[in-house]
Design a protein around this motif. Structure first.
Motif, PDB file in Angstrom:
ATOM      1  N   UNK A  92       0.841  -1.209   0.000  1.00 47.46           N
ATOM      2  CA  UNK A  92       0.000   0.000   0.000  1.00 47.46           C
ATOM      3  C   UNK A  92       0.868   1.249   0.000  1.00 47.46           C
ATOM      4  N   UNK A  93       2.142   1.062  -0.293  1.00 47.64           N
ATOM      5  CA  UNK A  93       3.015   2.233  -0.381  1.00 47.64           C
ATOM      6  C   UNK A  93       3.723   2.611   0.913  1.00 47.64           C
ATOM      7  N   UNK A  94       3.474   1.853   2.003  1.00 44.84           N
ATOM      8  CA  UNK A  94       4.095   2.242   3.280  1.00 44.84           C
ATOM      9  C   UNK A  94       5.613   2.049   3.255  1.00 44.84           C
ATOM     10  N   UNK A  95       6.065   0.938   2.668  1.00 45.94           N
ATOM     11  CA  UNK A  95       7.513   0.712   2.602  1.00 45.94           C
ATOM     12  C   UNK A  95       8.198   1.844   1.846  1.00 45.94           C
ATOM     13  N   UNK A  96       7.620   2.251   0.710  1.00 43.66           N
ATOM     14  CA  UNK A  96       8.207   3.344  -0.075  1.00 43.66           C
ATOM     15  C   UNK A  96       8.187   4.643   0.731  1.00 43.66           C
TER      16      UNK A  96
END
Ligand SMILES: CC(C)(COP(=O)(O)OP(=O)(O)OC[C@H]1O[C@@H](n2cnc3c(N)ncnc32)[C@H](O)[C@@H]1OP(=O)(O)O)[C@@H](O)C(=O)NCCC(=O)NCCS
Length: 163
Positions: A92-96
């Motif tokens: 969901x884009x959290x790592x990025x």
């Protein structure tokens, strides 16, 4: 919202850190049994003396650390370490976002970010490459996990060359 953890976050940090070490032993040099035996105060001390960024409340959804180098000859670079997103919060884009936050925090302070990643960890390598990291080497047999050898890619990002 991504924030820098402090000593008061020790319990939540301990929980996600031990989950990471237990679930993904091949992705971390540290071991769950050794860190799991440490008291809460040990985690509080680590947070007080380092830069660990996280998202979520308690439980935390994801964490990433920056490890500055104290020695004068190493001070131009900082290591990324302890990067983990809980399975339920992935893709969901959290790592990025966590990686982007760590890069922004390091910019202006140091010239280069370094990290090592299991050569078989395609998801993380894709994420690092999308952020601009490039591989400068490969360490064969960097970790031995449960009797299995794991190679690591060594990656770097020149912050002083970012536009
Ligand atoms: C690597 C990790 C932090 C990524 O967290 P995440 O929140 O899922 O990452 P994002 O949602 O921001 O994904 C960003 C990009 O990474 C890549 N990526 C992430 N998971 C992937 C997967 N399972 N397969 C392929 N690519 C993947 C993709 O390029 C993705 O972009 P996209 O979704 O537009 O395709 C997470 O999978 C994790 O904690 N893994 C276990 C621990 C680990 O490997 N830590 C790094 C140690 S060096």
């Amino acid at each position: 919202m991504i924030r820098c953890l402090g000593a008061a976050d020790a319990a939540a940090y301990r929980a996600i850190r031990l989950e990471a070490l237990e679930r993904c032993p091949e992705n971390f040099g540290a071991s769950a049994d050794i860190e799991g035996a440490q008291p809460l105060a040990w985690f509080a001390e680590r947070l007080a003396g380092s830069h660990v960024f996280a998202a979520g409340g308690d439980p935390l959804d994801g964490v990433i650390g920056l490890r500055p180098q104290e020695a004068p000859k190493l001070r131009h670079k900082v290591l990324i370490w302890g990067f983990y997103v809980r399975p339920a919060a992935r893709r969901r884009g959290l790592g990025a976002a966590l990686l982007g936050h760590a890069i922004a925090a390091a910019r202006g302070l140091v010239e280069e970010l370094r990290l090592s990643v299991a050569a078989e960890n395609a998801a993380a390598i894709r994420l690092y490459e999308a952020a601009g990291f490039t591989a400068y080497g490969r360490e064969p047999r960097a970790l031995r996990v449960g009797g299995r050898d794991v190679d690591e890619l060594l990656m770097a990002l020149r912050l002083d060359q970012l536009s």
